[in-house]
Motif scaffolding. Structure first.
Motif, PDB file in Angstrom:
ATOM      1  N   ALA A   1     -29.923  32.820 -55.040  1.00  0.00           N
ATOM      2  CA  ALA A   1     -31.298  33.306 -54.944  1.00  0.00           C
ATOM      3  C   ALA A   1     -31.612  33.824 -53.542  1.00  0.00           C
ATOM      4  O   ALA A   1     -32.226  34.884 -53.385  1.00  0.00           O
ATOM      5  CB  ALA A   1     -32.271  32.196 -55.325  1.00  0.00           C
ATOM      6  N   TRP A   2     -31.182  33.090 -52.511  1.00  0.00           N
ATOM      7  CA  TRP A   2     -31.439  33.538 -51.152  1.00  0.00           C
ATOM      8  C   TRP A   2     -30.625  34.780 -50.812  1.00  0.00           C
ATOM      9  O   TRP A   2     -31.109  35.658 -50.082  1.00  0.00           O
ATOM     10  CB  TRP A   2     -31.171  32.423 -50.154  1.00  0.00           C
ATOM     11  CG  TRP A   2     -32.259  31.403 -50.138  1.00  0.00           C
ATOM     12  CD1 TRP A   2     -32.185  30.119 -50.603  1.00  0.00           C
ATOM     13  CD2 TRP A   2     -33.597  31.581 -49.677  1.00  0.00           C
ATOM     14  NE1 TRP A   2     -33.392  29.501 -50.449  1.00  0.00           N
ATOM     15  CE2 TRP A   2     -34.277  30.365 -49.879  1.00  0.00           C
ATOM     16  CE3 TRP A   2     -34.297  32.648 -49.112  1.00  0.00           C
ATOM     17  CZ2 TRP A   2     -35.606  30.193 -49.541  1.00  0.00           C
ATOM     18  CZ3 TRP A   2     -35.633  32.461 -48.774  1.00  0.00           C
ATOM     19  CH2 TRP A   2     -36.267  31.255 -48.982  1.00  0.00           C
ATOM     20  N   ALA A   3     -29.408  34.874 -51.352  1.00  0.00           N
ATOM     21  CA  ALA A   3     -28.604  36.086 -51.132  1.00  0.00           C
ATOM     22  C   ALA A   3     -29.278  37.285 -51.792  1.00  0.00           C
ATOM     23  O   ALA A   3     -29.337  38.378 -51.211  1.00  0.00           O
ATOM     24  CB  ALA A   3     -27.203  35.891 -51.686  1.00  0.00           C
ATOM     25  N   ALA A   4     -29.798  37.092 -52.995  1.00  0.00           N
ATOM     26  CA  ALA A   4     -30.494  38.178 -53.690  1.00  0.00           C
ATOM     27  C   ALA A   4     -31.740  38.604 -52.938  1.00  0.00           C
ATOM     28  O   ALA A   4     -32.010  39.802 -52.787  1.00  0.00           O
ATOM     29  CB  ALA A   4     -30.857  37.751 -55.110  1.00  0.00           C
ATOM     30  N   LEU A   5     -32.490  37.643 -52.429  1.00  0.00           N
ATOM     31  CA  LEU A   5     -33.702  37.975 -51.681  1.00  0.00           C
ATOM     32  C   LEU A   5     -33.355  38.700 -50.378  1.00  0.00           C
ATOM     33  O   LEU A   5     -34.009  39.681 -50.022  1.00  0.00           O
ATOM     34  CB  LEU A   5     -34.515  36.716 -51.390  1.00  0.00           C
ATOM     35  CG  LEU A   5     -35.854  36.930 -50.707  1.00  0.00           C
ATOM     36  CD1 LEU A   5     -36.761  37.814 -51.561  1.00  0.00           C
ATOM     37  CD2 LEU A   5     -36.515  35.607 -50.415  1.00  0.00           C
ATOM     38  N   GLY A   6     -32.336  38.237 -49.690  1.00  0.00           N
ATOM     39  CA  GLY A   6     -31.921  38.915 -48.458  1.00  0.00           C
ATOM     40  C   GLY A   6     -31.450  40.338 -48.714  1.00  0.00           C
ATOM     41  O   GLY A   6     -31.815  41.268 -47.982  1.00  0.00           O
ATOM     42  N   LEU A   7     -30.672  40.529 -49.757  1.00  0.00           N
ATOM     43  CA  LEU A   7     -30.210  41.875 -50.097  1.00  0.00           C
ATOM     44  C   LEU A   7     -31.368  42.777 -50.523  1.00  0.00           C
ATOM     45  O   LEU A   7     -31.393  43.957 -50.179  1.00  0.00           O
ATOM     46  CB  LEU A   7     -29.158  41.810 -51.205  1.00  0.00           C
ATOM     47  CG  LEU A   7     -27.784  41.306 -50.790  1.00  0.00           C
ATOM     48  CD1 LEU A   7     -26.927  41.036 -52.014  1.00  0.00           C
ATOM     49  CD2 LEU A   7     -27.113  42.302 -49.875  1.00  0.00           C
ATOM     50  N   ALA A   8     -32.314  42.224 -51.265  1.00  0.00           N
ATOM     51  CA  ALA A   8     -33.458  43.027 -51.703  1.00  0.00           C
ATOM     52  C   ALA A   8     -34.337  43.427 -50.525  1.00  0.00           C
ATOM     53  O   ALA A   8     -34.831  44.564 -50.472  1.00  0.00           O
ATOM     54  CB  ALA A   8     -34.279  42.256 -52.742  1.00  0.00           C
ATOM     55  N   LEU A   9     -34.539  42.520 -49.584  1.00  0.00           N
ATOM     56  CA  LEU A   9     -35.324  42.865 -48.399  1.00  0.00           C
ATOM     57  C   LEU A   9     -34.602  43.888 -47.532  1.00  0.00           C
ATOM     58  O   LEU A   9     -35.226  44.812 -47.000  1.00  0.00           O
ATOM     59  CB  LEU A   9     -35.630  41.604 -47.585  1.00  0.00           C
ATOM     60  CG  LEU A   9     -36.657  40.661 -48.198  1.00  0.00           C
ATOM     61  CD1 LEU A   9     -36.724  39.369 -47.402  1.00  0.00           C
ATOM     62  CD2 LEU A   9     -38.018  41.322 -48.267  1.00  0.00           C
ATOM     63  N   LEU A  10     -33.299  43.734 -47.410  1.00  0.00           N
ATOM     64  CA  LEU A  10     -32.518  44.697 -46.647  1.00  0.00           C
ATOM     65  C   LEU A  10     -32.513  46.066 -47.333  1.00  0.00           C
ATOM     66  O   LEU A  10     -32.562  47.100 -46.667  1.00  0.00           O
ATOM     67  CB  LEU A  10     -31.088  44.180 -46.474  1.00  0.00           C
ATOM     68  CG  LEU A  10     -30.169  44.955 -45.552  1.00  0.00           C
ATOM     69  CD1 LEU A  10     -30.743  44.992 -44.138  1.00  0.00           C
ATOM     70  CD2 LEU A  10     -28.801  44.321 -45.546  1.00  0.00           C
TER      71      LEU A  10
ATOM     72  N   LEU B   1     -35.103  50.286 -56.592  1.00  0.00           N
ATOM     73  CA  LEU B   1     -34.311  51.175 -57.441  1.00  0.00           C
ATOM     74  C   LEU B   1     -35.131  52.327 -58.022  1.00  0.00           C
ATOM     75  O   LEU B   1     -34.615  53.414 -58.232  1.00  0.00           O
ATOM     76  CB  LEU B   1     -33.653  50.381 -58.579  1.00  0.00           C
ATOM     77  CG  LEU B   1     -32.435  49.582 -58.177  1.00  0.00           C
ATOM     78  CD1 LEU B   1     -31.944  48.747 -59.339  1.00  0.00           C
ATOM     79  CD2 LEU B   1     -31.329  50.485 -57.678  1.00  0.00           C
ATOM     80  N   VAL B   2     -36.408  52.100 -58.270  1.00  0.00           N
ATOM     81  CA  VAL B   2     -37.225  53.172 -58.840  1.00  0.00           C
ATOM     82  C   VAL B   2     -37.855  54.049 -57.764  1.00  0.00           C
ATOM     83  O   VAL B   2     -38.392  55.114 -58.071  1.00  0.00           O
ATOM     84  CB  VAL B   2     -38.324  52.637 -59.789  1.00  0.00           C
ATOM     85  CG1 VAL B   2     -37.699  51.930 -60.957  1.00  0.00           C
ATOM     86  CG2 VAL B   2     -39.297  51.745 -59.061  1.00  0.00           C
TER      87      VAL B   2
ATOM     88  N   LEU C   1     -27.605  48.409 -52.209  1.00  0.00           N
ATOM     89  CA  LEU C   1     -28.026  47.050 -51.850  1.00  0.00           C
ATOM     90  C   LEU C   1     -28.963  46.468 -52.894  1.00  0.00           C
ATOM     91  O   LEU C   1     -28.892  45.276 -53.219  1.00  0.00           O
ATOM     92  CB  LEU C   1     -28.683  47.043 -50.476  1.00  0.00           C
ATOM     93  CG  LEU C   1     -27.741  47.201 -49.291  1.00  0.00           C
ATOM     94  CD1 LEU C   1     -28.538  47.373 -48.007  1.00  0.00           C
ATOM     95  CD2 LEU C   1     -26.813  46.022 -49.191  1.00  0.00           C
ATOM     96  N   ALA C   2     -29.846  47.300 -53.441  1.00  0.00           N
ATOM     97  CA  ALA C   2     -30.742  46.831 -54.495  1.00  0.00           C
ATOM     98  C   ALA C   2     -29.954  46.466 -55.753  1.00  0.00           C
ATOM     99  O   ALA C   2     -30.274  45.481 -56.430  1.00  0.00           O
ATOM    100  CB  ALA C   2     -31.788  47.895 -54.812  1.00  0.00           C
ATOM    101  N   GLY C   3     -28.926  47.240 -56.055  1.00  0.00           N
ATOM    102  CA  GLY C   3     -28.078  46.902 -57.196  1.00  0.00           C
ATOM    103  C   GLY C   3     -27.344  45.586 -56.993  1.00  0.00           C
ATOM    104  O   GLY C   3     -27.244  44.765 -57.913  1.00  0.00           O
ATOM    105  N   LEU C   4     -26.842  45.361 -55.780  1.00  0.00           N
ATOM    106  CA  LEU C   4     -26.206  44.082 -55.464  1.00  0.00           C
ATOM    107  C   LEU C   4     -27.206  42.930 -55.538  1.00  0.00           C
ATOM    108  O   LEU C   4     -26.865  41.827 -55.970  1.00  0.00           O
ATOM    109  CB  LEU C   4     -25.568  44.132 -54.084  1.00  0.00           C
ATOM    110  CG  LEU C   4     -24.295  44.949 -53.967  1.00  0.00           C
ATOM    111  CD1 LEU C   4     -23.851  45.029 -52.506  1.00  0.00           C
ATOM    112  CD2 LEU C   4     -23.199  44.364 -54.816  1.00  0.00           C
ATOM    113  N   ALA C   5     -28.430  43.195 -55.113  1.00  0.00           N
ATOM    114  CA  ALA C   5     -29.468  42.164 -55.211  1.00  0.00           C
ATOM    115  C   ALA C   5     -29.743  41.810 -56.670  1.00  0.00           C
ATOM    116  O   ALA C   5     -29.939  40.638 -57.002  1.00  0.00           O
ATOM    117  CB  ALA C   5     -30.752  42.641 -54.528  1.00  0.00           C
TER     118      ALA C   5
ATOM    119  N   GLY D   1     -27.588  54.001 -49.674  1.00  0.00           N
ATOM    120  CA  GLY D   1     -27.262  52.649 -49.213  1.00  0.00           C
ATOM    121  C   GLY D   1     -28.262  51.617 -49.692  1.00  0.00           C
ATOM    122  O   GLY D   1     -27.888  50.513 -50.088  1.00  0.00           O
ATOM    123  N   GLY D   2     -29.539  51.984 -49.657  1.00  0.00           N
ATOM    124  CA  GLY D   2     -30.567  51.078 -50.153  1.00  0.00           C
ATOM    125  C   GLY D   2     -30.473  50.847 -51.641  1.00  0.00           C
ATOM    126  O   GLY D   2     -30.727  49.746 -52.136  1.00  0.00           O
TER     127      GLY D   2
END
Length: 117
Positions: free
Chosen positions: A62-71, A114-115, A83-87, A79-80
């Motif tokens: 969950a924290w990895a997903a949140l960090g990736l989404a914020l990044l 993503l949108v 990163l959103a797909g990885l999140a 690139g964004g």
């Protein structure tokens, strides 16, 4: 981008969701693993179950997903989006595996990225 790409992405995310539920109900909540894992180090599946339990307890996905989404919000263009797909790939198992409070926020942020054009 082709027209079939969003359909492919949705199908892949649906399969990822199904696999996450398979791990939850087949490995984490199945009562037969309690007896099989009574002897330490007997099966490699028991080690995976133990490590996954620790990752769930410390909310790693969950924290990895949140960090990736914020990044992903800060990184421009392709690139964004990656990163959103990885999140999303981190947030879906986190939602299924008992850490929904943080993962929902990460899922919404990644979806918004993503949108965004």
């Amino acid at each position: 981008m082709t027209r079939s790409w969003p359909i492919f992405a949705v199908l892949c995310l649906a399969l990822w969701l199904a696999a996450s539920y398979g791990v939850r109900y087949g490995l984490m909540e199945d009562a037969r693993w309690v007896g099989l894992c009574a002897v330490p180090g007997a099966l490699w599946q028991c080690e995976v179950r133990s490590l996954l339990g620790l990752a769930i307890h410390f909310q790693v996905m969950a924290w990895a997903a949140l960090g990736l989404a914020l990044l992903a919000q800060a990184v421009p263009r392709r690139g964004g989006r990656w990163l959103a797909g990885l999140a999303l790939l981190c947030a879906i198992p986190a939602l299924v595996l008992y850490t929904a409070s943080i993962a929902v926020f990460a899922l919404v942020l990644a979806g918004l990225r993503l949108v965004r054009v």
